[in-house]
Design an enzyme around this catalytic site. Structure first.
Site, mmCIF file in Angstrom:
data_model
loop_
_atom_site.group_PDB
_atom_site.id
_atom_site.type_symbol
_atom_site.label_atom_id
_atom_site.label_comp_id
_atom_site.label_asym_id
_atom_site.label_seq_id
_atom_site.Cartn_x
_atom_site.Cartn_y
_atom_site.Cartn_z
ATOM 1 N N CYS A 1 0.831 -1.204 0.000
ATOM 2 C CA CYS A 1 0.000 0.000 0.000
ATOM 3 C C CYS A 1 0.871 1.262 0.000
ATOM 4 O O CYS A 1 1.444 1.579 -1.034
ATOM 5 C CB CYS A 1 -0.989 -0.053 1.166
ATOM 6 S SG CYS A 1 -2.339 1.115 0.959
ATOM 7 N N HIS B 1 -3.644 -5.261 0.641
ATOM 8 C CA HIS B 1 -2.985 -5.810 1.840
ATOM 9 C C HIS B 1 -3.158 -7.329 1.845
ATOM 10 O O HIS B 1 -4.083 -7.842 2.491
ATOM 11 C CB HIS B 1 -3.621 -5.231 3.110
ATOM 12 C CG HIS B 1 -3.446 -3.760 3.256
ATOM 13 N ND1 HIS B 1 -2.466 -3.221 4.068
ATOM 14 C CD2 HIS B 1 -4.103 -2.717 2.715
ATOM 15 C CE1 HIS B 1 -2.540 -1.900 4.010
ATOM 16 N NE2 HIS B 1 -3.524 -1.565 3.200
ATOM 17 N N GLU C 1 -1.646 -9.527 3.374
ATOM 18 C CA GLU C 1 -1.412 -10.129 4.699
ATOM 19 C C GLU C 1 -2.700 -10.473 5.442
ATOM 20 O O GLU C 1 -2.723 -11.381 6.259
ATOM 21 C CB GLU C 1 -0.547 -9.216 5.580
ATOM 22 C CG GLU C 1 -1.081 -7.821 5.844
ATOM 23 C CD GLU C 1 -0.725 -6.818 4.756
ATOM 24 O OE1 GLU C 1 -0.263 -7.257 3.678
ATOM 25 O OE2 GLU C 1 -0.920 -5.608 4.962
#
Ligand code: GLN
Length: 532
Positions: free
Chosen positions: A381, A507, A509
């Site tokens: 990001c 994102h 993750e």
């Protein structure tokens, strides 16, 4: 539904109560039960999205965006959620709905705007019953909507917090109405000066729970070292909770072991007995396999202005670990100060998400060095945006290139505000949030990583990489590797002449799990292994 399990905390916050709650979910899930989770947060923000992560920890982003509408004329997007939701999703392997995070801010808005609409005509609106009823309604709503076998309800903060009283009262009332078990997580500090483990704070908080009408049925005891039977006996004596319902949970490096430890100590069986269920075997072998770490250590630096705080990037930490385990390695995470980044000794670099000017010149510098020194790098990001700035300045030679978030007058606005964000004044829940489609361009590293051309990943941003400049940069090896369906948002890029330099606007993750790492992180860690 078979029952509700409350998880509360005592002594201090930040005990790892969320891990305990998620672990309880895991050991029940491993018995074949369907689990859902609720987190109660007593703060007055409707969601944590506007909070400083240094104070609150990571802001987790859910797959779905919930339109919270406390009145017909008022609505908010909610997808920014307490970091405990990350633990729930990682341990249980399922998506949590944002409305399962119930905050005081939401509850108060609902009640007060309801009063204006005339919901309570003729009544004096009070904490009890009105606010407490609204909390209960929200919890029961989740139970009805998801109809799990067990609903685990974690209360943020500690028992006795002034602002949590309405929540504690709501739990007390639910307990009187439905079969529910209360697991209290406490802490036993070690006093170095006398060499003793101290149970008095735990005793005090258990007394507070009793006084609130919420006596624990089981106690999980956190500590920084192993606890002897004497300590557990003492807690049992003062709490009135039998010794077989007290479960030690000392610190461990791999938090994914907590379900294994609690299961081994008999918590799962204790819960079955409490609810009058027949004994089932917990099937935890695949979990044990998924969380196993290899011998070889890979050092990954996370460059961030929040480098002092480990929790701020917890999902990134976990995603790196999941990917390391999957290639039979273990990850060592080093937090790197964005203001003066030191990349020495790193096998890989992650440029972290963030907002605002602080530390950004250092991040841009780190990106430049990682490009030059060919260190495997993943920009997430803001990290992807700043890497784009580094490429523009140092490879294209565009002096003063920047994001308009940082320099509104830059001659080369290579990162600019999303058109739909222009004119947005309110800060809460107004970013581009939640999961969106990512269209991956064939022949890229990203395509190799995912192996499919359309995926869904989660976003939280106001700015984006400008397509106009990105296309100019393609001449020098900046490759656009993913876009959104309109083609207007660049979702990812990579540098073609670098062994692995990938920037993603999303994102990845948030969707990484033990045994099921994010494809982007897995590709990154494979390259880190090669580079090491
Ligand atoms: N500040 C940047 C934006 O709003 C990046 C946000 C982030 O890293 N989540 O687009």
């Amino acid at each position: 539904m078979l029952g509700i399990i409350f998880v509360t905390g005592g002594v201090v916050s930040g005990l790892g109560k969320g891990i305990v709650a998620a672990s309880i979910g895991k050991i029940l899930q491993a018995r074949g039960y369907d689990i859902s989770m609720v987190k109660l947060d007593p703060y007055l923000n409707p969601d944590p999205g506007t909070m400083n992560p240094v104070e609150h920890g990571e802001i987790f982003v859910t797959e779905d965006v919930w339109i919270f509408s406390p009145s017909e004329s008022v609505s908010f997007q909610i997808a920014e959620i307490d970091e405990d939701f990350g633990h729930y999703e990682r341990f249980l392997g399922k998506y949590m709905h944002p409305s399962n995070n119930i905050t005081s801010g939401q509850v108060m808005l609902q009640v007060i705007l309801g009063e204006r609409r005339g919901v309570y005509l003729g009544q004096t609106v009070r904490l009890i019953p009105h606010v407490v009823d609204e909390i209960k309604r929200r919890i029961i709503e989740v139970a009805k909507r998801e109809n799990p076998d067990f609903l685990i309800v974690e209360l943020g903060g500690t028992i006795g917090d002034y602002e949590a009283e309405s929540f504690v009262e709501a739990l007390r009332q639910i307990r009187a109405e439905r079969k529910s078990l209360h697991v209290h997580v406490t802490y036993v500090p070690y006093l170095r000066s006398t060499g003793e483990l101290k149970t008095k704070p735990a005793q005090t908080f258990i007394r507070l729970a009793n006084a609130a009408g919420l006596p624990p049925d089981a106690i999980v005891v956190r500590s920084d070292r192993d606890l002897g039977i004497d300590v557990l006996r003492k807690i049992s004596l003062y709490s009135g909770v039998p010794l077989d319902s007290i479960f030690p949970d000392p610190d461990r490096e791999n938090v994914y072991e907590v379900p294994l430890i609690l299961e081994e100590k008999g918590l799962g069986r204790r819960i079955e007995k409490f609810f009058g269920l027949e004994e089932r075997k917990a099937e935890l072998d695949s979990w044990r396999e998924a969380i196993r770490e290899g011998e070889k250590e890979l050092t990954v630096g996370i460059v961030s202005k929040y480098w002092r705080m480990h929790d701020v990037h917890i999902s990134i930490n976990e995603a790196v670990k999941h990917a390391a385990s999957a290639i039979n390695c273990r990850a060592k995470i080093k937090m790197v100060d964005a203001s003066s980044p030191d990349l020495d000794g790193l096998d890989g670099v992650i440029l972290a998400p963030g907002f605002g000017v602080k530390g950004t010149e250092g991040m841009i510098d780190a990106a430049k060095r990682a490009m030059e020194e060919k260190i495997p790098t993943l920009g997430i990001c803001f990290g992807a945006q700043l890497s784009t700035v580094a490429f523009a300045r140092h490879i294209m030679g565009w002096d003063g290139a920047n994001s308009t978030e940082l320099d509104p007058d830059t001659p080369y606005p290579v990162v600019d505000m999303l058109p739909e964000q222009v004119g947005v004044k309110e800060k809460g829940g107004t970013m581009r949030l939640g999961a969106h489609e990512v269209l991956i361009i064939p022949g890229t590293r990203l395509m190799d990583a995912y192996g499919e051309s359309i995926v869904k990943e989660r976003f939280r941003h106001r700015y984006h990489i400008s397509r106009k400049y990105a296309e100019l940069m393609e001449e020098r090896g900046y490759k656009i590797s993913a876009v959104d369906r309109t083609g207007r948002i660049i979702n990812a890029f990579e540098i073609s002449w670098h062994p692995f330099f990938v920037g993603v606007q999303f994102h990845p993750e948030y969707k990484s799990r033990p045994g099921k790492p994010s494809p982007v992180y897995l590709a990154f860690m494979k390259s880190v292994l090669e580079h090491s």
